[in-house]
Design a protein around this motif. Structure first.
Motif, PDB file in Angstrom:
ATOM      1  N   GLN A  78       0.911  -1.004   0.123  1.00 57.83           N
ATOM      2  CA  GLN A  78      -0.108  -0.048  -0.030  1.00 57.83           C
ATOM      3  C   GLN A  78       0.942   1.208  -0.067  1.00 57.83           C
ATOM      4  O   GLN A  78       2.089   1.120   0.767  1.00 57.83           O
ATOM      5  CB  GLN A  78      -0.920   0.149   1.335  1.00 57.83           C
ATOM      6  CG  GLN A  78      -2.110  -1.072   1.260  1.00 57.83           C
ATOM      7  CD  GLN A  78      -3.043  -0.652   2.541  1.00 57.83           C
ATOM      8  OE1 GLN A  78      -2.379  -0.182   3.508  1.00 57.83           O
ATOM      9  NE2 GLN A  78      -4.256  -0.805   2.235  1.00 57.83           N
ATOM     10  N   SER A  84       4.435   9.597  -2.850  1.00 55.10           N
ATOM     11  CA  SER A  84       3.854   9.784  -4.231  1.00 55.10           C
ATOM     12  C   SER A  84       4.911  10.263  -5.194  1.00 55.10           C
ATOM     13  O   SER A  84       5.128   9.939  -6.211  1.00 55.10           O
ATOM     14  CB  SER A  84       2.563  10.411  -4.223  1.00 55.10           C
ATOM     15  OG  SER A  84       1.313   9.556  -3.696  1.00 55.10           O
ATOM     16  N   TYR A 133       4.395   0.143  -9.755  1.00 52.18           N
ATOM     17  CA  TYR A 133       3.414  -0.688  -9.277  1.00 52.18           C
ATOM     18  C   TYR A 133       2.003  -0.314 -10.047  1.00 52.18           C
ATOM     19  O   TYR A 133       1.893   0.716 -10.805  1.00 52.18           O
ATOM     20  CB  TYR A 133       2.950  -0.364  -7.990  1.00 52.18           C
ATOM     21  CG  TYR A 133       2.613   1.027  -7.352  1.00 52.18           C
ATOM     22  CD1 TYR A 133       1.463   1.555  -7.676  1.00 52.18           C
ATOM     23  CD2 TYR A 133       3.568   1.884  -7.040  1.00 52.18           C
ATOM     24  CE1 TYR A 133       1.059   2.822  -7.335  1.00 52.18           C
ATOM     25  CE2 TYR A 133       3.442   3.008  -6.897  1.00 52.18           C
ATOM     26  CZ  TYR A 133       2.152   3.744  -6.868  1.00 52.18           C
ATOM     27  OH  TYR A 133       1.791   4.987  -6.558  1.00 52.18           O
ATOM     28  N   THR A 134       1.063  -1.348  -9.835  1.00 51.18           N
ATOM     29  CA  THR A 134      -0.350  -0.899 -10.297  1.00 51.18           C
ATOM     30  C   THR A 134      -1.050  -1.028  -9.169  1.00 51.18           C
ATOM     31  O   THR A 134      -0.989  -1.648  -8.299  1.00 51.18           O
ATOM     32  CB  THR A 134      -0.700  -2.056 -11.575  1.00 51.18           C
ATOM     33  OG1 THR A 134      -0.785  -3.300 -11.099  1.00 51.18           O
ATOM     34  CG2 THR A 134       0.225  -1.859 -12.590  1.00 51.18           C
ATOM     35  N   ARG A 135      -2.553  -0.471  -9.584  1.00 53.50           N
ATOM     36  CA  ARG A 135      -3.522  -0.658  -8.363  1.00 53.50           C
ATOM     37  C   ARG A 135      -4.117  -1.900  -8.318  1.00 53.50           C
ATOM     38  O   ARG A 135      -4.398  -2.528  -9.514  1.00 53.50           O
ATOM     39  CB  ARG A 135      -4.685   0.665  -8.494  1.00 53.50           C
ATOM     40  CG  ARG A 135      -4.007   1.929  -8.519  1.00 53.50           C
ATOM     41  CD  ARG A 135      -3.624   2.414  -7.163  1.00 53.50           C
ATOM     42  NE  ARG A 135      -3.218   3.674  -7.434  1.00 53.50           N
ATOM     43  CZ  ARG A 135      -2.761   4.284  -6.186  1.00 53.50           C
ATOM     44  NH1 ARG A 135      -3.019   3.663  -4.989  1.00 53.50           N
ATOM     45  NH2 ARG A 135      -2.374   5.711  -6.180  1.00 53.50           N
ATOM     46  N   ARG A 145      -7.607  -2.382  -2.817  1.00 57.52           N
ATOM     47  CA  ARG A 145      -7.521  -1.271  -2.013  1.00 57.52           C
ATOM     48  C   ARG A 145      -5.832  -1.110  -1.742  1.00 57.52           C
ATOM     49  O   ARG A 145      -5.517   0.160  -0.972  1.00 57.52           O
ATOM     50  CB  ARG A 145      -7.773  -1.618  -0.568  1.00 57.52           C
ATOM     51  CG  ARG A 145      -9.426  -1.744  -0.399  1.00 57.52           C
ATOM     52  CD  ARG A 145     -10.102  -1.944   0.802  1.00 57.52           C
ATOM     53  NE  ARG A 145     -11.312  -1.830   0.804  1.00 57.52           N
ATOM     54  CZ  ARG A 145     -12.254  -1.579   1.766  1.00 57.52           C
ATOM     55  NH1 ARG A 145     -11.736  -1.938   3.173  1.00 57.52           N
ATOM     56  NH2 ARG A 145     -13.777  -1.837   1.863  1.00 57.52           N
ATOM     57  N   GLY A 146      -5.020  -2.028  -2.290  1.00 60.05           N
ATOM     58  CA  GLY A 146      -3.621  -1.797  -2.297  1.00 60.05           C
ATOM     59  C   GLY A 146      -3.017  -1.736  -3.625  1.00 60.05           C
ATOM     60  O   GLY A 146      -3.460  -1.068  -4.715  1.00 60.05           O
ATOM     61  N   ILE A 147      -1.695  -2.153  -3.710  1.00 57.56           N
ATOM     62  CA  ILE A 147      -1.146  -2.116  -5.074  1.00 57.56           C
ATOM     63  C   ILE A 147      -0.414  -3.298  -5.137  1.00 57.56           C
ATOM     64  O   ILE A 147      -0.167  -4.060  -4.047  1.00 57.56           O
ATOM     65  CB  ILE A 147       0.006  -0.941  -5.025  1.00 57.56           C
ATOM     66  CG1 ILE A 147       0.913  -1.056  -3.693  1.00 57.56           C
ATOM     67  CG2 ILE A 147      -0.514   0.502  -4.777  1.00 57.56           C
ATOM     68  CD1 ILE A 147       2.422  -1.451  -4.217  1.00 57.56           C
ATOM     69  N   GLU A 148       0.157  -3.385  -6.418  1.00 60.67           N
ATOM     70  CA  GLU A 148       0.987  -4.737  -6.746  1.00 60.67           C
ATOM     71  C   GLU A 148       2.091  -4.304  -7.610  1.00 60.67           C
ATOM     72  O   GLU A 148       1.975  -3.468  -8.540  1.00 60.67           O
ATOM     73  CB  GLU A 148      -0.042  -5.686  -7.716  1.00 60.67           C
ATOM     74  CG  GLU A 148       0.799  -6.800  -7.883  1.00 60.67           C
ATOM     75  CD  GLU A 148      -0.094  -7.893  -8.657  1.00 60.67           C
ATOM     76  OE1 GLU A 148       0.434  -8.609  -9.483  1.00 60.67           O
ATOM     77  OE2 GLU A 148      -1.360  -7.837  -8.266  1.00 60.67           O
TER      78      GLU A 148
END
Length: 328
Positions: free
Chosen positions: A25, A41, A56-58, A61-64
């Motif tokens: 996140q 950010s 990362y990608t969304r 509720r988090g990111i990958e």
């Protein structure tokens, strides 16, 4: 690396990549770094410009992390750990041979080798604090790569890249089957402690073993299969050694454990004592098949340089095992 540095890559970008991998996140990464989310950010945007790809990608509720983000995060974690180790080493040099050394080990070697080494280190290295992490090889491998432990006595984790580790072979780890003194198998009229108990008789009882896929469990089931026996039908799966001891001391279950551990925890009942009064004690069951886990070794991170304190503890451990200390 030089190209990335020339493009402006900084420690703060590495800290962010490491935090993103751990937290999954952006907000969590910002909190772990002690900065505001807008600042995180901006760091992410700068890092993406420098590496020329998204970090990362969304995902929900988090990111990958992207493939590029994962590559940067893996390297960032190791670089940050090396910087932390450098700080430890400088502190040790300034204050003499002091510091904290973390050792990882699977259970058997922890009892057989690590504990004696610690007793010796308490005498020869009184100002060095030693921490022990006992677990499975699959648990200890990532901890070693992440720098949470300095070195370990374990096996190559499943699916791991051998090139990520330095390894000095130590040997195989024999296993023993154990049960409580009051177990029915020891009280049969035909029981003879010098004669092996048929494995078929033991398969009638509950067993306590690690979860499916663990090295110890695979070793046992494969040995049983080679001898023509089926796998135990009723198995309590746990990685907790304390739960193993509690279960076999209070029930009629049997368990395979490292022979060195069995010897440390086995207490023979006194001659003439009522065995029913020894229900909390464990006893080795002599069986008609041999159990032995594959070779384990002394493992380090490939390319790592141990601090002076860690090198000193490593020498004590290697001397006790009768092996040469790896050059690190």
């Amino acid at each position: 690396m030089e190209k990335l540095l020339a493009k402006g890559l900084k420690i703060s970008h590495l800290r962010l990549a490491d935090a993103l991998a751990r937290e999954a996140q952006l907000s969590g990464a910002a909190i772990s770094m002690g900065i505001a989310q807008p600042a995180a950010s901006r760091l992410a945007s700068e890092a993406e410009r420098i590496i020329g790809a998204p970090l990362y990608t969304r995902a929900g509720r988090g990111i990958e992390l992207t493939s590029e983000g994962l590559a940067l995060a893996r390297r960032a974690t190791r670089i940050l750990r090396e910087i932390q180790d450098a700080g430890r080493e400088i502190s040790e040099i300034k204050s003499g041979l002091t510091g904290t050394v973390s050792i990882g080990s699977v259970t058997g070697p922890a009892i057989e080798h690590v504990l004696p080494a610690i007793r010796q280190a308490r005498i020869s290295l009184p100002n060095v604090q030693i921490e022990i992490e006992v677990g499975t090889s699959d648990t200890l491998g990532p901890m070693l790569l992440d720098g949470h432990i300095d070195f370990s006595l374990a096996r190559l984790p499943s699916g791991a890249d051998p090139a990520s580790f330095g390894m000095t072979n130590v040997g195989k780890e024999p296993l023993s089957l154990v049960a409580r003194h009051a177990h029915p198998v020891f009280h049969r009229p035909e029981y003879d402690p010098n004669t092996a108990v048929a494995m078929a008789d033991l398969l009638d009882y509950d067993w306590v073993m690690p979860s499916a896929g663990a090295i110890l469990r695979n070793t046992v089931t494969q040995a049983l299969a080679r001898a023509g026996y089926p796998a135990p039908e009723r198995v309590l799966s746990t990685s907790s050694f304390l739960l193993v001891l509690a279960t076999i001391s209070q029930t009629n279950a049997v368990a395979p454990i490292a022979t060195s551990v069995a010897q440390a925890f086995t207490t023979q009942a006194r001659d003439g004592a009522d065995q029913s009064d020894a229900s909390g004690l464990i006893q080795v069951i002599k069986t008609d098949i041999d159990l032995e886990v594959e070779d384990y070794g002394l493992m380090t991170r490939a390319g790592s340089v141990l601090t002076p304190a860690a090198q000193s503890v490593l020498r004590v451990l290697c001397d006790g095992m009768g092996i040469s200390t790896p050059r690190l």
